[in-house]
Design a protein around this motif. Structure first.
Motif, PDB file in Angstrom:
ATOM      1  N   ASP A 227      -3.555  -1.222  -2.618  1.00 50.38           N
ATOM      2  CA  ASP A 227      -3.157  -2.483  -3.258  1.00 50.38           C
ATOM      3  C   ASP A 227      -2.412  -2.165  -4.547  1.00 50.38           C
ATOM      4  OD1 ASP A 227      -2.805  -5.104  -3.933  1.00 50.38           O
ATOM      5  OD2 ASP A 227      -4.905  -5.517  -4.386  1.00 50.38           O
ATOM      6  N   ARG A 228      -1.115  -2.366  -4.520  1.00 51.67           N
ATOM      7  CA  ARG A 228      -0.310  -2.079  -5.705  1.00 51.67           C
ATOM      8  C   ARG A 228       0.727  -3.176  -5.880  1.00 51.67           C
ATOM      9  NH1 ARG A 228       4.134   2.638  -3.885  1.00 51.67           N
ATOM     10  NH2 ARG A 228       4.959   1.440  -2.135  1.00 51.67           N
ATOM     11  N   VAL A 229       1.331  -3.189  -7.056  1.00 50.92           N
ATOM     12  CA  VAL A 229       2.502  -4.045  -7.264  1.00 50.92           C
ATOM     13  C   VAL A 229       3.708  -3.334  -6.662  1.00 50.92           C
ATOM     14  CG1 VAL A 229       4.120  -4.857  -9.035  1.00 50.92           C
ATOM     15  CG2 VAL A 229       1.673  -5.241  -9.325  1.00 50.92           C
TER      16      VAL A 229
ATOM     17  N   LEU B 195       3.747  -0.794   3.720  1.00 53.99           N
ATOM     18  CA  LEU B 195       3.063   0.502   3.634  1.00 53.99           C
ATOM     19  C   LEU B 195       3.914   1.505   2.861  1.00 53.99           C
ATOM     20  CD1 LEU B 195       1.591   0.634   7.244  1.00 53.99           C
ATOM     21  CD2 LEU B 195       0.475  -0.116   5.134  1.00 53.99           C
ATOM     22  N   SER B 196       5.173   1.167   2.649  1.00 54.29           N
ATOM     23  CA  SER B 196       6.062   1.956   1.792  1.00 54.29           C
ATOM     24  C   SER B 196       7.306   1.111   1.529  1.00 54.29           C
ATOM     25  CB  SER B 196       6.473   3.274   2.467  1.00 54.29           C
ATOM     26  OG  SER B 196       7.284   2.984   3.589  1.00 54.29           O
ATOM     27  N   LEU B 197       8.004   1.451   0.467  1.00 52.42           N
ATOM     28  CA  LEU B 197       9.243   0.736   0.175  1.00 52.42           C
ATOM     29  C   LEU B 197      10.283   1.025   1.261  1.00 52.42           C
ATOM     30  CD1 LEU B 197      10.695  -1.124  -1.788  1.00 52.42           C
ATOM     31  CD2 LEU B 197      11.241   0.861  -3.202  1.00 52.42           C
ATOM     32  N   GLN B 198      10.197   2.220   1.849  1.00 47.87           N
ATOM     33  CA  GLN B 198      11.113   2.557   2.947  1.00 47.87           C
ATOM     34  C   GLN B 198      10.927   1.579   4.109  1.00 47.87           C
ATOM     35  OE1 GLN B 198       9.368   4.694   1.051  1.00 47.87           O
ATOM     36  NE2 GLN B 198      10.264   6.732   1.002  1.00 47.87           N
ATOM     37  N   GLN B 199       9.671   1.283   4.431  1.00 49.53           N
ATOM     38  CA  GLN B 199       9.395   0.343   5.525  1.00 49.53           C
ATOM     39  C   GLN B 199       9.924  -1.050   5.170  1.00 49.53           C
ATOM     40  OE1 GLN B 199       5.452  -1.105   5.774  1.00 49.53           O
ATOM     41  NE2 GLN B 199       5.540  -1.586   7.950  1.00 49.53           N
TER      42      GLN B 199
ATOM     43  N   GLU C 213       0.859  -1.185   0.000  1.00 48.51           N
ATOM     44  CA  GLU C 213       0.000   0.000   0.000  1.00 48.51           C
ATOM     45  C   GLU C 213       0.897   1.237   0.000  1.00 48.51           C
ATOM     46  OE1 GLU C 213      -2.866  -0.079   3.197  1.00 48.51           O
ATOM     47  OE2 GLU C 213      -2.733  -2.257   3.393  1.00 48.51           O
ATOM     48  N   PHE C 214       0.336   2.354  -0.390  1.00 45.59           N
ATOM     49  CA  PHE C 214       1.051   3.625  -0.236  1.00 45.59           C
ATOM     50  C   PHE C 214       0.022   4.738  -0.150  1.00 45.59           C
ATOM     51  CE2 PHE C 214       3.694   7.266  -1.794  1.00 45.59           C
ATOM     52  CZ  PHE C 214       4.596   7.259  -0.748  1.00 45.59           C
ATOM     53  N   HIS C 215      -0.138   5.277   1.059  1.00 43.13           N
ATOM     54  CA  HIS C 215      -1.098   6.367   1.267  1.00 43.13           C
ATOM     55  C   HIS C 215      -0.664   7.171   2.484  1.00 43.13           C
ATOM     56  CE1 HIS C 215      -2.543   3.507   4.266  1.00 43.13           C
ATOM     57  NE2 HIS C 215      -2.689   2.612   3.299  1.00 43.13           N
TER      58      HIS C 215
ATOM     59  N   PRO D 177      15.498   0.605  -5.990  1.00 42.69           N
ATOM     60  CA  PRO D 177      14.717   1.385  -6.954  1.00 42.69           C
ATOM     61  C   PRO D 177      13.274   0.915  -6.943  1.00 42.69           C
ATOM     62  CG  PRO D 177      16.153  -0.192  -8.084  1.00 42.69           C
ATOM     63  CD  PRO D 177      16.476  -0.289  -6.621  1.00 42.69           C
ATOM     64  N   ASN D 178      12.352   1.853  -6.927  1.00 43.81           N
ATOM     65  CA  ASN D 178      10.934   1.497  -6.965  1.00 43.81           C
ATOM     66  C   ASN D 178      10.526   1.371  -8.430  1.00 43.81           C
ATOM     67  OD1 ASN D 178       8.268   1.078  -6.419  1.00 43.81           O
ATOM     68  ND2 ASN D 178       7.927   2.988  -5.313  1.00 43.81           N
ATOM     69  N   ARG D 179      10.453   0.140  -8.904  1.00 39.42           N
ATOM     70  CA  ARG D 179      10.128  -0.128 -10.316  1.00 39.42           C
ATOM     71  C   ARG D 179       8.620  -0.032 -10.481  1.00 39.42           C
ATOM     72  NH1 ARG D 179      14.795   0.434 -12.910  1.00 39.42           N
ATOM     73  NH2 ARG D 179      16.487  -0.681 -11.921  1.00 39.42           N
TER      74      ARG D 179
ATOM     75  N   THR E 288      -0.092  14.551  -7.636  1.00 38.90           N
ATOM     76  CA  THR E 288      -1.229  13.972  -8.368  1.00 38.90           C
ATOM     77  C   THR E 288      -1.384  12.489  -8.040  1.00 38.90           C
ATOM     78  OG1 THR E 288       0.175  13.455 -10.274  1.00 38.90           O
ATOM     79  CG2 THR E 288      -1.000  15.551 -10.327  1.00 38.90           C
ATOM     80  N   LEU E 289      -0.375  11.892  -7.395  1.00 40.12           N
ATOM     81  CA  LEU E 289      -0.375  10.450  -7.142  1.00 40.12           C
ATOM     82  C   LEU E 289      -1.593  10.059  -6.289  1.00 40.12           C
ATOM     83  CD1 LEU E 289       1.458   7.846  -7.423  1.00 40.12           C
ATOM     84  CD2 LEU E 289       2.174   8.331  -5.076  1.00 40.12           C
ATOM     85  N   PRO E 290      -2.426   9.133  -6.781  1.00 43.44           N
ATOM     86  CA  PRO E 290      -3.538   8.702  -5.937  1.00 43.44           C
ATOM     87  C   PRO E 290      -3.048   7.747  -4.858  1.00 43.44           C
ATOM     88  CG  PRO E 290      -3.632   7.615  -8.088  1.00 43.44           C
ATOM     89  CD  PRO E 290      -2.415   8.495  -8.096  1.00 43.44           C
TER      90      PRO E 290
HETATM   91  O1  URC Z   1       6.955   3.183  -1.252  1.00 45.05           O
HETATM   92  C1  URC Z   1       6.980   4.321  -1.751  1.00 45.05           C
HETATM   93  N1  URC Z   1       7.700   5.311  -1.160  1.00 45.05           N
HETATM   94  C2  URC Z   1       7.744   6.575  -1.644  1.00 45.05           C
HETATM   95  O2  URC Z   1       8.422   7.469  -1.057  1.00 45.05           O
HETATM   96  C3  URC Z   1       7.019   6.844  -2.814  1.00 45.05           C
HETATM   97  N2  URC Z   1       6.852   7.969  -3.573  1.00 45.05           N
HETATM   98  C4  URC Z   1       6.048   7.639  -4.604  1.00 45.05           C
HETATM   99  O3  URC Z   1       5.675   8.422  -5.521  1.00 45.05           O
HETATM  100  N3  URC Z   1       5.681   6.327  -4.527  1.00 45.05           N
HETATM  101  C5  URC Z   1       6.277   5.821  -3.421  1.00 45.05           C
HETATM  102  N4  URC Z   1       6.274   4.567  -2.889  1.00 45.05           N
END
Ligand code: URC
Length: 297
Positions: A179-181, A221-225, A162-164, A249-251, A173-175
């Motif tokens: 649920d994402r890849v 919840l994020s790639l950082q996590q 997830e990312f919110h 890298p976030n592909r 603009t990012l929604p």
């Molecule tokens: O996991 C993510 N971290 C981010 O910091 C980020 N920024 C973004 O646009 N998408 C994502 N996804």
């Protein structure tokens, strides 16, 4: 002497489509479903009655390459991708049969193979990764350090990401998504506490294994996590290691809008963009890690 048009063809090159097949009898909880993925790059080249467009710019015979790309996505949704040979035949026949001006279609497809990690929706790309080692020594009795690692280890979770809740400014603009890849190509290096590790192969194998398992098992919840969980897991499990540095890298995989073609897209057909990509880097270390900044340079 007349100048004439010779052989020619045109089309859309390297449409990257990832088709996720979700388990039909899943339990409704997406993390619990067993997924199958097909990751392909499709290049379509069409030829036929293309004299006019070349000689006078009359586009009446031209099926836009953009439509060809859309066809690839729509067919991935409609027919799935059983094998790349089947998918190629479907596409090639479609272009020739549907367009009177197209008399020949060439469809080249490359498939990137993925193996399962663990659970139903985590994959690691077969082959391609590189194992790395960086050693410093001041000679017998002097300071020594060993940093092991890998690069180009491609992994993908087809759900469980997830990312919110992120900052929104006037350019956002990012929604938000629940649920994402999540896909990345891991570069990881890990520092050994000392040169006493001995079984470097086992240490490498296990560190890699724990990186993979942490990626697969973290509901992200994020790639950082996810990055922190990957580093933490390696350090929790491998006492011979004291510091992990990761570059992820976030592909991005973008859901394709299939509505114009009368189809929904329930997280099944993705466009795999190669750039730009997010880049998340971080260090995870034990609080008793001996200081050795030069070990990394
Ligand atoms: O996991 C993510 N971290 C981010 O910091 C980020 N920024 C973004 O646009 N998408 C994502 N996804």
């Amino acid at each position: 002497m007349a100048i004439v048009l010779g052989p020619n063809r045109y089309g859309k090159a390297e449409t990257r489509v990832v088709r996720v097949t979700r388990n039909a009898d899943g339990n409704g909880e997406r993390d619990g479903e067993v997924h199958r993925i097909k990751d392909v790059s499709v290049t379509v080249l069409l030829s036929g009655a293309m004299e006019d467009v070349h000689l006078s710019g009359d586009n009446a015979a031209v099926l836009p390459t953009d439509s060809q790309k859309n066809t690839v996505f729509a067919f991935a949704k409609k027919h799935g991708i059983a094998t790349i040979e089947d998918f190629g035949l479907l596409l090639a026949r479609h272009f020739v049969d549907a367009q009177p001006t197209i008399t020949h279609a060439r469809v080249e497809i490359h498939e990137y193979a993925w193996d399962r990690v663990t659970g139903g929706h985590s994959f690691v790309r077969s082959g391609g990764e590189v194992r790395t080692a960086l050693v410093h020594s001041d000679g017998d009795g002097g300071a020594e350090s060993v940093v092991s690692g890998l690069r180009d280890l491609a992994v993908l979770n087809s759900t469980g990401s997830e990312f919110h809740g992120f900052v929104r400014d006037e350019y956002t603009t990012l929604p938000p998504t629940d649920d994402r890849v999540l896909a990345t190509t891991v570069t990881a290096r890990w520092r050994h506490r000392s040169t006493a590790t001995r079984d470097w192969d086992a240490s490498y194998r296990e560190a890699r294994n724990h990186l993979l398992r942490a990626f697969a098992e973290t509901h992200s919840l994020s790639l950082q996590q996810t990055l922190f969980q990957m580093g933490r897991r390696v350090l929790d499990e491998r006492p011979e290691l004291c510091e992990v540095r990761l570059a992820l890298p976030n592909r991005h995989h973008f859901l394709v809008d299939l509505e114009p073609f009368g189809m929904d897209n329930d997280n099944e057909v993705y466009f795999a963009a190669d750039r730009p990509y997010g880049l998340v880097e971080g260090t995870v270390l034990t609080d008793d890690a001996p200081d050795a900044p030069s070990a990394w340079t």
